[in-house]
Write an enzyme that holds these catalytic residues in place. Sequence first.
Site, PDB file in Angstrom:
ATOM      1  N   TRP A 101       0.838  -1.210   0.000  1.00  0.00           N
ATOM      2  CA  TRP A 101       0.000   0.000   0.000  1.00  0.00           C
ATOM      3  C   TRP A 101       0.863   1.246   0.000  1.00  0.00           C
ATOM      4  O   TRP A 101       0.553   2.225  -0.686  1.00  0.00           O
ATOM      5  CB  TRP A 101      -0.973  -0.007   1.183  1.00  0.00           C
ATOM      6  CG  TRP A 101      -1.948  -1.128   1.113  1.00  0.00           C
ATOM      7  CD1 TRP A 101      -2.111  -2.144   1.993  1.00  0.00           C
ATOM      8  CD2 TRP A 101      -2.920  -1.366   0.062  1.00  0.00           C
ATOM      9  NE1 TRP A 101      -3.108  -2.998   1.566  1.00  0.00           N
ATOM     10  CE2 TRP A 101      -3.605  -2.544   0.398  1.00  0.00           C
ATOM     11  CE3 TRP A 101      -3.240  -0.699  -1.119  1.00  0.00           C
ATOM     12  CZ2 TRP A 101      -4.625  -3.069  -0.406  1.00  0.00           C
ATOM     13  CZ3 TRP A 101      -4.257  -1.225  -1.924  1.00  0.00           C
ATOM     14  CH2 TRP A 101      -4.925  -2.388  -1.559  1.00  0.00           C
ATOM     15  N   ASP A 171      -1.349   6.643   6.337  1.00  0.00           N
ATOM     16  CA  ASP A 171      -2.455   5.742   6.007  1.00  0.00           C
ATOM     17  C   ASP A 171      -2.611   4.798   7.197  1.00  0.00           C
ATOM     18  O   ASP A 171      -1.716   4.001   7.484  1.00  0.00           O
ATOM     19  CB  ASP A 171      -2.087   4.968   4.733  1.00  0.00           C
ATOM     20  CG  ASP A 171      -3.100   3.885   4.372  1.00  0.00           C
ATOM     21  OD1 ASP A 171      -4.078   3.674   5.117  1.00  0.00           O
ATOM     22  OD2 ASP A 171      -2.895   3.233   3.320  1.00  0.00           O
ATOM     23  N   LYS A 195     -11.704  -1.802   7.179  1.00  0.00           N
ATOM     24  CA  LYS A 195     -10.851  -2.720   7.924  1.00  0.00           C
ATOM     25  C   LYS A 195     -11.306  -2.786   9.383  1.00  0.00           C
ATOM     26  O   LYS A 195     -11.526  -3.859   9.914  1.00  0.00           O
ATOM     27  CB  LYS A 195      -9.382  -2.283   7.855  1.00  0.00           C
ATOM     28  CG  LYS A 195      -8.880  -2.015   6.435  1.00  0.00           C
ATOM     29  CD  LYS A 195      -8.703  -3.286   5.624  1.00  0.00           C
ATOM     30  CE  LYS A 195      -8.677  -3.058   4.121  1.00  0.00           C
ATOM     31  NZ  LYS A 195      -7.497  -2.389   3.616  1.00  0.00           N
TER      32      LYS A 195
HETATM   33  C1  LIG Z   1      -7.029  -1.929   2.300  1.00  0.00           C
HETATM   34  C2  LIG Z   1      -5.986  -0.906   2.344  1.00  0.00           C
HETATM   35  C3  LIG Z   1      -5.885   0.083   1.355  1.00  0.00           C
HETATM   36  C4  LIG Z   1      -6.772   0.121   0.133  1.00  0.00           C
HETATM   37  O1  LIG Z   1      -8.033   0.507   0.466  1.00  0.00           O
HETATM   38  P1  LIG Z   1      -9.165   0.756  -0.633  1.00  0.00           P
HETATM   39  O2  LIG Z   1     -10.238   1.353   0.186  1.00  0.00           O
HETATM   40  O3  LIG Z   1      -9.501  -0.571  -1.222  1.00  0.00           O
HETATM   41  O4  LIG Z   1      -8.612   1.697  -1.651  1.00  0.00           O
HETATM   42  C5  LIG Z   1      -4.912   1.042   1.502  1.00  0.00           C
HETATM   43  N1  LIG Z   1      -4.082   1.049   2.561  1.00  0.00           N
HETATM   44  C6  LIG Z   1      -4.155   0.112   3.511  1.00  0.00           C
HETATM   45  C7  LIG Z   1      -3.216   0.166   4.678  1.00  0.00           C
HETATM   46  C8  LIG Z   1      -5.098  -0.893   3.454  1.00  0.00           C
HETATM   47  O5  LIG Z   1      -5.157  -1.827   4.411  1.00  0.00           O
END
Ligand SMILES: *Cc1c(COP(=O)(O)O)cnc(C)c1O
Length: 359
Positions: A101, A171, A195
């Site tokens: 990511w 993030d 998540k």
């Molecule tokens: C799942 C995830 C993403 C991607 O998320 P989307 O909503 O599918 O774009 C980005 N960063 C992390 C840390 C993730 O766990």
Amino acid sequence: MSRVYNFSAGPAVLPEEVLREAAEEMMDYRGSGMSVMEMSHRSKVYDTIIKEAEADLRELMNIPDNYKVLFLQGGASQQFAMIPMNLMKNKKAAYIVTGQWAKKAYQEGQLYGEAVKVASSEDETFSYIPDCSDLDIPEDADYVYICENNTIYGTKYKTLPNTKGHTLVADVSSCFLSEPVDVSKYGIIYGGVQKNIGPAGVVIVIIREDLITEDTLPGTPTMLKYKTHADADSLYNTPPAYGIYICGKVFQWIKKMGGLSVIKQRNEDKAKLLYDFLDQSKMFKGTVRKEDRSLMNVPFVTGDKELDAKFVKEAEAAGFVNLKGHRTVGGMRASIYNAMPKEGVEKLVEFMKKFEEEN
Ligand SMILES: *Cc1c(COP(=O)(O)O)cnc(C)c1O
């Protein structure tokens, strides 16, 4: 009704209490005569829902007044572009690449300016967090970017990088609300809610006010300017209204549990059960450096692909689902987010013990 123990990395398990309440309110939300799904986002009823959600999140995370909370769409992935479009005034930013990511964000950043990789753990398949105490960060970098919890590899920063005065952007998709945070250390904290917080379709961006400006890169679409959404309190256009309502319920649930310190303790207890078992097992092994272990995502392997597959299959039959590791890593991964009860982890460990004895 029969519910499984769902170890999915995302979309993921939600608190049963929240799901039940949402079911009760499905046909008639508190006397409104309609479902929240059917409601105008400009109605009084909905205004209360979104305002309370924001207020509860602010209380839980102790968000300072000079930060805005935005409920957006486009997934965490859209932020990979929105961040440089809004923040890259000098067309330069530093990225720490600790997993897929972070790497995607770094690659997206390159579309808008000079994205500089200042550290990486790719040399050892992202199984650790690099030392970030004295990085070579360009003077004129607009921000330092991290992915704080690496969902796929199961690592987490235990201390934030020394950004040398630069704005930190994080993030936190897979560790959102898993423990207390000091929001003032960040310029932006953001994450997709699917998540640890709610249903897919909502991204929460917590952003310091001075980073919200008209001065975005040329051609930045209106919808991708933080200012557009900040000025309209996340109601510039139709927000992901039902998703935000569920997020609000999860915030309430966390408050009822006692807040983020209590949640952190619970998460540590749950993770310890699993990691302690992995550390003494002769069959199963954790895949990352111990001091960088995530509380949320726990990857492990047997070292034998066929045995891994057998384990995943038998686990599923026993009611422990979505334990297959990410396609790029193989093996297994147990995501044990806030809503996974301790009992789920205890039973998983029992199952693993039994599997080890029998194989
Ligand atoms: C799942 C995830 C993403 C991607 O998320 P989307 O909503 O599918 O774009 C980005 N960063 C992390 C840390 C993730 O766990």
